[in-house]
Design an enzyme around this catalytic site. Sequence first.
Site, PDB file in Angstrom:
ATOM      1  CE  LYS A  98      -1.946   2.164   3.274  1.00  0.00           C
ATOM      2  NZ  LYS A  98      -2.558   2.256   5.134  1.00  0.00           N
TER       3      LYS A  98
ATOM      4  CG  ASP B 212      -7.567   3.080   2.070  1.00  0.00           C
ATOM      5  OD1 ASP B 212      -7.877   3.192   2.176  1.00  0.00           O
ATOM      6  OD2 ASP B 212      -7.595   4.225   2.869  1.00  0.00           O
TER       7      ASP B 212
END
Length: 245
Positions: free
Chosen positions: A141, A160
């Site tokens: 991420k 996320d």
Amino acid sequence: MPSPRKTRTKTPLRRWRESKAAQRARGKEIISRLREKYPNAAAELNYGSAFQFLISVILSAQTTDVTVNRVTPNLFRKFPTAKALADSSQAEVEDLVRQTGFFRSKAKSIRVASAQIVDEFNGEVPRTMDELLRLRGVARKTANVVLGEAFGLASGVVVDTHVKRLAQRLGLSEATDPVKIERDLMKVLDKEDWIFAGIAIIWHGRRVCDARNPDCDTCELNNICPSSTSPTRPTRSPFTAKLSA
Ligand code: SF4
């Protein structure tokens, strides 16, 4: 007066049966509407360089961008570069990032990552997924956010907590594992949209498609979202009908 939002205690996930082509067409339309709604979507962290952005993203785990933006001015005034942060003391950095939570491990991560950047990458933040993943405190991420925002490189889609929730509600992925969700989004969305999609979906999750209280009645996606509770929600994917017409 705005209508009161419906409160939900459970994530309402509904699906449409649709072909891959219909799902891709719907994905395109979702991105097009988000582009119209959020033409200036960008990361909400303040930074002055790719290095400072990377450090801010590492600090943003389990906290808000607002909190990170409160601590980074002092942190970067004292330690503006990878070399400066690599040479810092653990106690001093812990003190500066305390407000962001998990401050001991975050201080360790940003100091070690800085030392790696100095030792292995000549003081420059690397520009590939594999190299970024070698840095302490950096997972997919973070690497995707940095590559997209700091360098404009589309190597994947940021997943996320907001992107995870919206990908499921929008029927773009049935997976729960972020790596699988990212893979699904990369199949459904055009590569040229990957960077924008990550940021815009986060914005939409923060502003409209709240975890407990999604505002389906005013949502721009409410007639192309299978989980919508708005009366405008069709019973089947509008793109299935369009493509088979
Ligand atoms: S219609 Fe909008 S707010 Fe409602 S679940 Fe779908 S994306 Fe979220």
